[in-house]
Design a protein around this motif. Structure first.
Motif, PDB file in Angstrom:
ATOM      1  N   VAL A  10       0.858  -1.188   0.000  1.00  0.00           N
ATOM      2  CA  VAL A  10       0.000   0.000   0.000  1.00  0.00           C
ATOM      3  C   VAL A  10       0.893   1.237   0.000  1.00  0.00           C
ATOM      4  N   GLY A  11       0.843   2.003  -1.112  1.00  0.00           N
ATOM      5  CA  GLY A  11       1.637   3.221  -1.227  1.00  0.00           C
ATOM      6  C   GLY A  11       2.737   3.075  -2.270  1.00  0.00           C
ATOM      7  N   ALA A  12       2.688   3.951  -3.289  1.00  0.00           N
ATOM      8  CA  ALA A  12       3.728   3.947  -4.328  1.00  0.00           C
ATOM      9  C   ALA A  12       4.692   5.095  -4.104  1.00  0.00           C
ATOM     10  N   ARG A 190       7.236  25.384   7.955  1.00  0.00           N
ATOM     11  CA  ARG A 190       6.382  25.750   6.818  1.00  0.00           C
ATOM     12  C   ARG A 190       7.292  26.289   5.720  1.00  0.00           C
ATOM     13  N   ARG A 191       7.072  25.807   4.518  1.00  0.00           N
ATOM     14  CA  ARG A 191       7.925  26.266   3.413  1.00  0.00           C
ATOM     15  C   ARG A 191       7.033  26.523   2.207  1.00  0.00           C
ATOM     16  N   ALA A 192       7.242  27.648   1.557  1.00  0.00           N
ATOM     17  CA  ALA A 192       6.397  27.938   0.395  1.00  0.00           C
ATOM     18  C   ALA A 192       7.171  28.736  -0.636  1.00  0.00           C
ATOM     19  N   GLY A 294      18.930  16.209   8.875  1.00  0.00           N
ATOM     20  CA  GLY A 294      19.994  15.254   8.564  1.00  0.00           C
ATOM     21  C   GLY A 294      19.618  14.345   7.398  1.00  0.00           C
ATOM     22  N   GLY A 295      18.413  14.497   6.837  1.00  0.00           N
ATOM     23  CA  GLY A 295      18.028  13.753   5.629  1.00  0.00           C
ATOM     24  C   GLY A 295      18.191  12.253   5.770  1.00  0.00           C
ATOM     25  N   GLN A 296      17.524  11.675   6.788  1.00  0.00           N
ATOM     26  CA  GLN A 296      17.749  10.256   7.060  1.00  0.00           C
ATOM     27  C   GLN A 296      16.564   9.355   6.718  1.00  0.00           C
TER      28      GLN A 296
HETATM   29  C1  LIG Z   1      10.790  18.643   3.951  1.00  0.00           C
HETATM   30  C2  LIG Z   1      11.280  17.238   3.967  1.00  0.00           C
HETATM   31  C3  LIG Z   1      12.577  16.997   3.565  1.00  0.00           C
HETATM   32  C4  LIG Z   1      13.071  15.698   3.594  1.00  0.00           C
HETATM   33  N1  LIG Z   1      14.357  15.498   3.176  1.00  0.00           N
HETATM   34  C5  LIG Z   1      14.853  14.262   3.195  1.00  0.00           C
HETATM   35  C6  LIG Z   1      16.169  14.014   2.688  1.00  0.00           C
HETATM   36  O1  LIG Z   1      16.868  14.904   2.212  1.00  0.00           O
HETATM   37  N2  LIG Z   1      16.621  12.735   2.720  1.00  0.00           N
HETATM   38  C7  LIG Z   1      15.849  11.714   3.190  1.00  0.00           C
HETATM   39  O2  LIG Z   1      16.312  10.580   3.215  1.00  0.00           O
HETATM   40  N3  LIG Z   1      14.602  11.912   3.624  1.00  0.00           N
HETATM   41  C8  LIG Z   1      14.072  13.153   3.639  1.00  0.00           C
HETATM   42  N4  LIG Z   1      12.787  13.351   4.034  1.00  0.00           N
HETATM   43  C9  LIG Z   1      11.978  12.199   4.427  1.00  0.00           C
HETATM   44  C10 LIG Z   1      11.398  11.464   3.212  1.00  0.00           C
HETATM   45  O3  LIG Z   1      10.741  12.378   2.367  1.00  0.00           O
HETATM   46  C11 LIG Z   1      10.451  10.370   3.684  1.00  0.00           C
HETATM   47  O4  LIG Z   1      11.142   9.582   4.628  1.00  0.00           O
HETATM   48  C12 LIG Z   1       9.967   9.508   2.513  1.00  0.00           C
HETATM   49  O5  LIG Z   1       9.020  10.198   1.729  1.00  0.00           O
HETATM   50  C13 LIG Z   1       9.323   8.218   3.022  1.00  0.00           C
HETATM   51  O6  LIG Z   1       8.898   7.455   1.930  1.00  0.00           O
HETATM   52  P1  LIG Z   1       7.680   6.444   2.065  1.00  0.00           P
HETATM   53  O7  LIG Z   1       7.596   5.751   0.754  1.00  0.00           O
HETATM   54  O8  LIG Z   1       7.823   5.656   3.313  1.00  0.00           O
HETATM   55  O9  LIG Z   1       6.388   7.361   2.319  1.00  0.00           O
HETATM   56  P2  LIG Z   1       5.732   8.466   1.380  1.00  0.00           P
HETATM   57  O10 LIG Z   1       6.750   9.114   0.527  1.00  0.00           O
HETATM   58  O11 LIG Z   1       4.913   9.307   2.280  1.00  0.00           O
HETATM   59  O12 LIG Z   1       4.778   7.636   0.410  1.00  0.00           O
HETATM   60  C14 LIG Z   1       3.562   7.079   0.872  1.00  0.00           C
HETATM   61  C15 LIG Z   1       2.645   6.840  -0.306  1.00  0.00           C
HETATM   62  O13 LIG Z   1       1.465   6.168   0.153  1.00  0.00           O
HETATM   63  C16 LIG Z   1       0.332   6.735  -0.439  1.00  0.00           C
HETATM   64  N5  LIG Z   1      -0.823   6.480   0.430  1.00  0.00           N
HETATM   65  C17 LIG Z   1      -1.075   7.013   1.644  1.00  0.00           C
HETATM   66  N6  LIG Z   1      -2.216   6.511   2.167  1.00  0.00           N
HETATM   67  C18 LIG Z   1      -2.688   5.631   1.273  1.00  0.00           C
HETATM   68  C19 LIG Z   1      -3.831   4.769   1.252  1.00  0.00           C
HETATM   69  N7  LIG Z   1      -4.715   4.745   2.267  1.00  0.00           N
HETATM   70  N8  LIG Z   1      -4.042   3.979   0.172  1.00  0.00           N
HETATM   71  C20 LIG Z   1      -3.147   3.998  -0.870  1.00  0.00           C
HETATM   72  N9  LIG Z   1      -2.055   4.803  -0.904  1.00  0.00           N
HETATM   73  C21 LIG Z   1      -1.805   5.591   0.161  1.00  0.00           C
HETATM   74  C22 LIG Z   1       0.697   8.214  -0.559  1.00  0.00           C
HETATM   75  O14 LIG Z   1      -0.098   8.882  -1.532  1.00  0.00           O
HETATM   76  C23 LIG Z   1       2.165   8.134  -0.950  1.00  0.00           C
HETATM   77  O15 LIG Z   1       2.355   8.059  -2.348  1.00  0.00           O
HETATM   78  C24 LIG Z   1      12.250  14.630   4.020  1.00  0.00           C
HETATM   79  C25 LIG Z   1      10.938  14.873   4.416  1.00  0.00           C
HETATM   80  C26 LIG Z   1      10.444  16.165   4.395  1.00  0.00           C
HETATM   81  C27 LIG Z   1       9.032  16.419   4.819  1.00  0.00           C
END
Ligand SMILES: Cc1cc2nc3c(=O)[nH]c(=O)nc-3n(C[C@H](O)[C@H](O)[C@H](O)COP(=O)(O)OP(=O)(O)OC[C@H]3O[C@@H](n4cnc5c(N)ncnc54)[C@H](O)[C@@H]3O)c2cc1C
Length: 489
Positions: A10-12, A190-192, A294-296
């Motif tokens: 669940v989740g791409a 908050r970033r915009a 720290g981008g982890q």
């Molecule tokens: C401002 C910011 C900067 C960041 N910078 C870094 C960085 O430099 N380096 C780093 O490593 N990490 C960074 N991160 C963290 C990183 O973005 C996340 O850890 C990452 O997106 C996690 O990936 P994920 O696939 O677990 O979740 P997500 O990317 O959140 O993907 C989840 C997916 O599930 C889908 N979904 C949700 N609910 C449902 C449902 N009920 N049914 C079907 N689909 C669903 C969503 O639409 C989404 O596509 C940052 C985060 C933020 C907010």
């Protein structure tokens, strides 16, 4: 594609896509459900840590990741005002000082990474169904049934296992009843993309302020606001909310117009107490949330995916040794807990006020000590983390993730990454006969020498973790116990 896949992911997002690819490589049939109609253009992460970058390179994606690296690194250095890594925005972590300076992360914006991973997964035959939102989860002894909202009404889909890779507000986690304890936010960021219509001349220069941190310039306005928590974290960021935040952080009244992408996030830190409940598992942000400092997040989540993929596929294909699937939580939970811990420390060090200012000065001075610098580098990269395996470790590399080893096989110079593309385990050893009974699971490569200090032979799991290593002296018993633990004969 059948309607009864082995696993529904669940989740791409990046973690779901990589997990689906790993499952497919290991012989399982995954189906990915994603609620969004098109990929999110949101530029969250701009980089991937060294372990995840290496994991992707092991699957042949290294060239795509590093194609424009010099340009991307220069761009990142310009935006951050430093080419060095940071701890709590103190930019002093020096790549050249680290234990293994060749093992570095890569800079890539998250939408591009997701595109790369989507191509990789679909190229392996993974089906991704968009506009499929999971709204119900029910498991019985033999399978999990998901209720899914689609443009054509609600559907029920069944699979032997479900993995929630549905991000920090995971529906799968909530509906399955996973505990998710942790700490509430200290700050909201908050970033915009925004134009400052009034008050720009009164704003202080970017940096620490009495109520948090302010960034502005290049058509962007951002605050790290220690003064409030929004009631509705799902609601889109408005100009008024941003103006109020600028006032809290700096004391200055501005009027802004939003001109493009907006983003809001907090530094709450929570982690599921287990990553598995029966036939439902969690990976990535669904399993752990923390500040992006720290981008982890991706390093952590993508490594969850590679750890889980081959184990779950072995369980499904019926050749997993006992306990293999539960080793996923046992190995990955402590890694996640360490990341939460260091992000909490970074938040504490970011808080406004003269006492933290003084603490930051002291901490910045300490970072000039090379061993402190290396310690923080290790903490943020995870490079020195070692899994605790249920058999005696025979070599310092055991349990750690393997670098892309160069080795000599006959007259040939070769590299490990040539053998890891298909997601199998690899044994590099001068004599591989002891592993013959495991040939169906492990690629056996006879080598003359490995270009790594004190390493004569190594068994690398599909996720890149070193299952066993030897300095050269025969250790058939150690090798056999590693093979028995991870692979059936
Ligand atoms: C401002 C910011 C900067 C960041 N910078 C870094 C960085 O430099 N380096 C780093 O490593 N990490 C960074 N991160 C963290 C990183 O973005 C996340 O850890 C990452 O997106 C996690 O990936 P994920 O696939 O677990 O979740 P997500 O990317 O959140 O993907 C989840 C997916 O599930 C889908 N979904 C949700 N609910 C449902 C449902 N009920 N049914 C079907 N689909 C669903 C969503 O639409 C989404 O596509 C940052 C985060 C933020 C907010």
């Amino acid at each position: 594609m059948t309607d009864e896949p082995d696993v529904i992911v669940v989740g791409a997002g990046p973690v779901g896509l990589l997990l689906a690819a790993e499952l497919r490589l290991a012989g399982a049939v995954p189906l990915v459900l994603e609620r969004l109609a098109v990929r999110s253009p949101q530029r969250k992460a701009r980089g991937v840590g060294p372990l995840a970058a290496e994991a992707l390179a092991r699957r042949g994606l290294g060239e795509r990741l590093t194609a424009d690296l010099a340009e991307r690194s220069a761009e990142k250095a310009r935006d951050h005002g430093s080419a060095k890594g940071h701890f709590s925005a103190i930019h002093k972590i020096d790549p050249a000082l680290q234990d293994e300076p060749d093992r570095q992360g890569v800079w890539i914006w998250q939408p591009e990474l997701e595109e790369l991973l989507a191509e990789f997964a679909t190229g392996l035959g993974v089906e991704v169904r968009r506009e499929h939102t999971v709204v119900g989860v029910a498991q019985d002894a033999g399978a999990v049934t998901l209720t899914v909202a689609t443009p054509h009404g609600e559907r029920r889909l069944r699979a032997a296992y479900v993995v929630g890779c549905d991000g920090g507000r995971s529906t799968v986690r909530r509906l399955t009843g996973f505990d998710f304890p942790g700490t509430p936010p200290m700050m909201t960021a908050r970033r915009a993309e925004a134009e400052i219509l009034e008050g720009a001349d009164r704003l202080p220069p970017p940096g620490r302020q009495h109520g948090g941190i302010l960034h502005h310039g290049h058509g962007m306005l951002a605050t790290f606001d220690f003064g409030d928590t929004p009631e509705d974290r799902e609601a889109p960021l408005t100009a008024e909310e941003l103006e109020n935040s600028v006032r809290r952080v700096t004391g200055v009244d501005v009027r802004v117009a939003l001109t493009g992408e907006t983003l809001r996030f907090t530094d709450h830190a929570r982690q599921a107490t287990t990553y598995r409940r029966g036939r439902v598992l969690l990976a990535g942000d669904a399993a752990h949330v923390h500040s992006p400092m720290g981008g982890q997040g991706l390093n952590l989540g993508l490594m969850d995916a590679v750890n889980l993929g081959w184990k779950l596929a072995a369980e499904i294909r019926g050749h997993a040794p006992p306990g293999l699937l539960d080793s996923y939580t046992a190995e990955r939970h402590p890694v996640g807990a360490r990341v939460l811990h260091n992000t909490r420390a970074q938040s504490a060090l970011l808080a406004p006020g003269p006492h933290t200012d003084a603490l930051r000065d002291v901490f910045a001075d300490l970072m000039d000590i090379p061993e402190v610098n290396r310690h923080l580098g290790r903490m943020l990269s995870g490079l020195a983390d070692a899994y605790d395996f249920p058999y005696p470790s025979t070599h310092p590399l055991t349990g750690r993730h393997c670098p892309d080893l160069a080795f000599k096989a006959g007259a040939r110079a070769d590299r490990l990454s040539r053998y890891t593309v298909y997601g199998r385990s690899v044994l590099l050893a001068p004599d591989v006969r002891a592993a013959e009974p495991w040939r169906a699971r492990v690629d056996l490569v006879e080598v003359e020498s490995i270009a790594h200090d004190g390493l004569g032979a190594v068994l690398v799991r599909p996720d890149g973790a070193v299952a066993w290593a030897s300095g050269g002296q025969p250790d058939a018993e150690g090798l056999e116990s590693a093979l028995r633990t991870w692979f059936s004969r």
